[in-house]
Scaffold this motif. Sequence first.
Motif, PDB file in Angstrom:
ATOM      1  N   GLN A  27     -56.725  39.833 -13.282  1.00  0.00           N
ATOM      2  CA  GLN A  27     -55.670  40.498 -12.517  1.00  0.00           C
ATOM      3  C   GLN A  27     -54.393  40.771 -13.307  1.00  0.00           C
ATOM      4  O   GLN A  27     -53.439  41.342 -12.778  1.00  0.00           O
ATOM      5  CB  GLN A  27     -55.319  39.643 -11.298  1.00  0.00           C
ATOM      6  N   ALA A  33     -52.483  35.444  -4.206  1.00  0.00           N
ATOM      7  CA  ALA A  33     -51.774  36.684  -4.542  1.00  0.00           C
ATOM      8  C   ALA A  33     -51.490  36.728  -6.041  1.00  0.00           C
ATOM      9  O   ALA A  33     -51.082  35.730  -6.632  1.00  0.00           O
ATOM     10  CB  ALA A  33     -50.464  36.758  -3.762  1.00  0.00           C
ATOM     11  N   ALA A  34     -51.679  37.907  -6.621  1.00  0.00           N
ATOM     12  CA  ALA A  34     -51.460  38.085  -8.061  1.00  0.00           C
ATOM     13  C   ALA A  34     -49.977  38.340  -8.326  1.00  0.00           C
ATOM     14  O   ALA A  34     -49.574  39.453  -8.681  1.00  0.00           O
ATOM     15  CB  ALA A  34     -52.312  39.240  -8.578  1.00  0.00           C
ATOM     16  N   TRP A  35     -49.191  37.310  -8.127  1.00  0.00           N
ATOM     17  CA  TRP A  35     -47.750  37.379  -8.384  1.00  0.00           C
ATOM     18  C   TRP A  35     -47.350  36.325  -9.403  1.00  0.00           C
ATOM     19  O   TRP A  35     -47.971  35.263  -9.471  1.00  0.00           O
ATOM     20  CB  TRP A  35     -46.975  37.055  -7.089  1.00  0.00           C
ATOM     21  N   THR A  95     -51.833  30.459  -2.694  1.00  0.00           N
ATOM     22  CA  THR A  95     -51.504  30.361  -4.118  1.00  0.00           C
ATOM     23  C   THR A  95     -50.805  31.657  -4.484  1.00  0.00           C
ATOM     24  O   THR A  95     -51.397  32.737  -4.483  1.00  0.00           O
ATOM     25  CB  THR A  95     -52.767  30.031  -4.966  1.00  0.00           C
ATOM     26  N   GLY A 132     -48.144  31.819  -7.043  1.00  0.00           N
ATOM     27  CA  GLY A 132     -47.374  31.717  -8.277  1.00  0.00           C
ATOM     28  C   GLY A 132     -46.247  30.703  -8.141  1.00  0.00           C
ATOM     29  O   GLY A 132     -46.319  29.795  -7.309  1.00  0.00           O
ATOM     30  N   ASN A 182     -51.836  25.829  -3.695  1.00  0.00           N
ATOM     31  CA  ASN A 182     -52.600  25.722  -4.940  1.00  0.00           C
ATOM     32  C   ASN A 182     -51.775  26.245  -6.115  1.00  0.00           C
ATOM     33  O   ASN A 182     -51.237  27.358  -6.080  1.00  0.00           O
ATOM     34  CB  ASN A 182     -53.910  26.523  -4.830  1.00  0.00           C
ATOM     35  N   ASN A 187     -52.363  25.614 -10.330  1.00  0.00           N
ATOM     36  CA  ASN A 187     -53.138  24.855 -11.317  1.00  0.00           C
ATOM     37  C   ASN A 187     -52.363  24.629 -12.609  1.00  0.00           C
ATOM     38  O   ASN A 187     -51.602  25.494 -13.052  1.00  0.00           O
ATOM     39  CB  ASN A 187     -54.437  25.606 -11.637  1.00  0.00           C
ATOM     40  N   ASP A 191     -54.088  24.349 -15.212  1.00  0.00           N
ATOM     41  CA  ASP A 191     -55.008  25.187 -15.991  1.00  0.00           C
ATOM     42  C   ASP A 191     -55.592  24.517 -17.228  1.00  0.00           C
ATOM     43  O   ASP A 191     -56.781  24.559 -17.452  1.00  0.00           O
ATOM     44  CB  ASP A 191     -54.399  26.545 -16.353  1.00  0.00           C
ATOM     45  N   ARG A 234     -45.028  25.084 -14.536  1.00  0.00           N
ATOM     46  CA  ARG A 234     -46.064  24.711 -13.543  1.00  0.00           C
ATOM     47  C   ARG A 234     -45.695  23.371 -12.906  1.00  0.00           C
ATOM     48  O   ARG A 234     -45.771  23.198 -11.692  1.00  0.00           O
ATOM     49  CB  ARG A 234     -47.447  24.597 -14.197  1.00  0.00           C
ATOM     50  N   ILE A 242     -59.039  24.856 -15.523  1.00  0.00           N
ATOM     51  CA  ILE A 242     -60.221  25.628 -15.926  1.00  0.00           C
ATOM     52  C   ILE A 242     -60.809  24.994 -17.180  1.00  0.00           C
ATOM     53  O   ILE A 242     -60.059  24.673 -18.115  1.00  0.00           O
ATOM     54  CB  ILE A 242     -59.838  27.095 -16.257  1.00  0.00           C
ATOM     55  N   ASN A 289     -62.403  24.377 -12.242  1.00  0.00           N
ATOM     56  CA  ASN A 289     -63.053  25.686 -12.405  1.00  0.00           C
ATOM     57  C   ASN A 289     -63.782  25.731 -13.735  1.00  0.00           C
ATOM     58  O   ASN A 289     -63.268  25.255 -14.754  1.00  0.00           O
ATOM     59  CB  ASN A 289     -62.001  26.809 -12.424  1.00  0.00           C
ATOM     60  N   MET A 290     -64.953  26.349 -13.739  1.00  0.00           N
ATOM     61  CA  MET A 290     -65.601  26.726 -15.005  1.00  0.00           C
ATOM     62  C   MET A 290     -65.158  28.177 -15.236  1.00  0.00           C
ATOM     63  O   MET A 290     -65.255  28.997 -14.307  1.00  0.00           O
ATOM     64  CB  MET A 290     -67.123  26.646 -14.820  1.00  0.00           C
ATOM     65  N   LEU A 291     -64.677  28.481 -16.440  1.00  0.00           N
ATOM     66  CA  LEU A 291     -64.199  29.848 -16.685  1.00  0.00           C
ATOM     67  C   LEU A 291     -65.238  30.888 -16.269  1.00  0.00           C
ATOM     68  O   LEU A 291     -66.391  30.824 -16.689  1.00  0.00           O
ATOM     69  CB  LEU A 291     -63.874  30.040 -18.175  1.00  0.00           C
TER      70      LEU A 291
HETATM   71  N1  SAM Z   1     -51.055  34.102  -9.437  1.00  0.00           N
HETATM   72  C1  SAM Z   1     -51.094  32.781  -8.975  1.00  0.00           C
HETATM   73  C2  SAM Z   1     -51.143  31.762 -10.075  1.00  0.00           C
HETATM   74  O1  SAM Z   1     -51.688  32.050 -11.119  1.00  0.00           O
HETATM   75  O2  SAM Z   1     -50.661  30.664  -9.886  1.00  0.00           O
HETATM   76  C3  SAM Z   1     -52.218  32.521  -8.012  1.00  0.00           C
HETATM   77  C4  SAM Z   1     -53.575  33.149  -8.222  1.00  0.00           C
HETATM   78  S1  SAM Z   1     -54.464  32.635  -9.667  1.00  0.00           S
HETATM   79  C5  SAM Z   1     -55.788  33.765  -9.734  1.00  0.00           C
HETATM   80  C6  SAM Z   1     -55.124  31.049  -9.222  1.00  0.00           C
HETATM   81  C7  SAM Z   1     -55.938  30.286 -10.239  1.00  0.00           C
HETATM   82  O3  SAM Z   1     -57.233  30.839 -10.334  1.00  0.00           O
HETATM   83  C8  SAM Z   1     -55.465  30.238 -11.655  1.00  0.00           C
HETATM   84  O4  SAM Z   1     -54.447  29.315 -11.867  1.00  0.00           O
HETATM   85  C9  SAM Z   1     -56.720  29.827 -12.397  1.00  0.00           C
HETATM   86  O5  SAM Z   1     -56.791  28.415 -12.514  1.00  0.00           O
HETATM   87  C10 SAM Z   1     -57.841  30.342 -11.509  1.00  0.00           C
HETATM   88  N2  SAM Z   1     -58.564  31.440 -12.180  1.00  0.00           N
HETATM   89  C11 SAM Z   1     -58.131  32.708 -12.331  1.00  0.00           C
HETATM   90  N3  SAM Z   1     -59.024  33.450 -13.010  1.00  0.00           N
HETATM   91  C12 SAM Z   1     -60.060  32.620 -13.300  1.00  0.00           C
HETATM   92  C13 SAM Z   1     -61.289  32.793 -13.999  1.00  0.00           C
HETATM   93  N4  SAM Z   1     -61.615  33.968 -14.563  1.00  0.00           N
HETATM   94  N5  SAM Z   1     -62.116  31.740 -14.106  1.00  0.00           N
HETATM   95  C14 SAM Z   1     -61.791  30.551 -13.551  1.00  0.00           C
HETATM   96  N6  SAM Z   1     -60.641  30.326 -12.885  1.00  0.00           N
HETATM   97  C15 SAM Z   1     -59.781  31.346 -12.772  1.00  0.00           C
END
Ligand code: SAM
Length: 329
Positions: free
Chosen positions: A65, A103-105, A133, A135, A154, A156, A158, A176, A195, A225-227
């Motif tokens: 995103q 939300a992608a913010w 979640t 941001g 939420n 992370n 990360d 964070r 992740i 999370n697994m990437l």
């Molecule tokens: N934008 C906000 C943020 O980053 O805090 C909230 C949404 S963001 C997509 C939420 C979480 O999704 C990220 O912190 C990350 O840990 C997880 N995430 C995003 N993309 C991912 C991916 N390709 N594989 C695994 N986890 C992912």
Amino acid sequence: MSEPVIRHDWQLDEIEALFALPFNDLLFRAQQVHRQHFDPNEVQVSTLLSIKTGACPEDCGYCSQSARHDTGLERERLLPLEEVVAAAKAAREKGATRFCMGAAWRNPTDRNLERVIEMIQAVRALGMETCVTLGMLSAEQAVRLREAGLDYYNHNLDTSPEFYGNVITTRTFEDRIETLKHVREAGINVCAGGILGMGEAPRDRARMLQELANLPEHPQSVPINMLVQVEGTPLFGVDGIDPLEFVRNIAVARILMPKSQVRLSAGRTDMSDELQALCFLAGANSIFYGERLLTTDNPDADHDQRLFERLGLRAQAAPADEQKVCCGA
Ligand code: SAM
Ligand code: DTB
Ligand code: SF4
């Protein structure tokens, strides 16, 4: 066996010693801890919805995103309330008890926060737990969400503080930690994890779990999370993590944070049923359920229902209001 103490002073060498245990010994310890605090056959079930997709100003190397990566994702504006409520109802009908909206913010504006609050209130009115979640949050915004009745936030970590700069440059690990402080101090349940499989070293994984476990309170929910490798992101093509090493991370998370829900999060479409069963044995007791995560696929609900049947697992019932850690307005 004596009650394990809830600790916030885990040392790196202690954590690395857990990782170094023979696999069977580690899983046995994790399962013992798990059984002291949870019904071992019950799994918390959450469904995700992306309420605002794409065009994010941050540069997270894993994320579909980010506006900085060409992933072919269509950007969308903040979804209308009715669409969110319809998705939450559908998730509830399929058995989810928590609805998580992402939300992608980088951070929400106060105006957008008010729109998300309407969504939170409408979803709570369906009898579901809510998680968002969005941001980074200011202390005032966290209080506003708490007053609106939000159950979980939420955010992370990360990865480890040392590896963080290899993955994200537009904000810091400390940023964070700061948002997590605002959320915790507002009295909202914290959902924080990370992740695995981004090219980090084993030491980074131990460090991330150490940072989570040594927070002033353990996050109530810990998503591991697994990437999910997304074409067009900088981390596409990176060497993944050994699946058994992933299971070890779940087990160590369970031992370090005995009372937290440990969520087997993104990446399940690439996992066999047998690998997921090992994750549950290692102490995972929460999943994302439903065909979609935020922008990528998740296993079919039917497949997960069949997996639960084969393993004798049950979805946790929706908690009654008075049992919630946080019950808001
Ligand atoms: N934008 C906000 C943020 O980053 O805090 C909230 C949404 S963001 C997509 C939420 C979480 O999704 C990220 O912190 C990350 O840990 C997880 N995430 C995003 N993309 C991912 C991916 N390709 N594989 C695994 N986890 C992912
Ligand atoms: C979390 O730890 N994992 C979820 C949720 N929190 C927001 C997100 C996973 C996203 C996976 C990639 C995608 O679908 O875009
Ligand atoms: Fe934006 Fe969150 Fe994706 Fe990072 S993880 S690019 S902050 S949506």
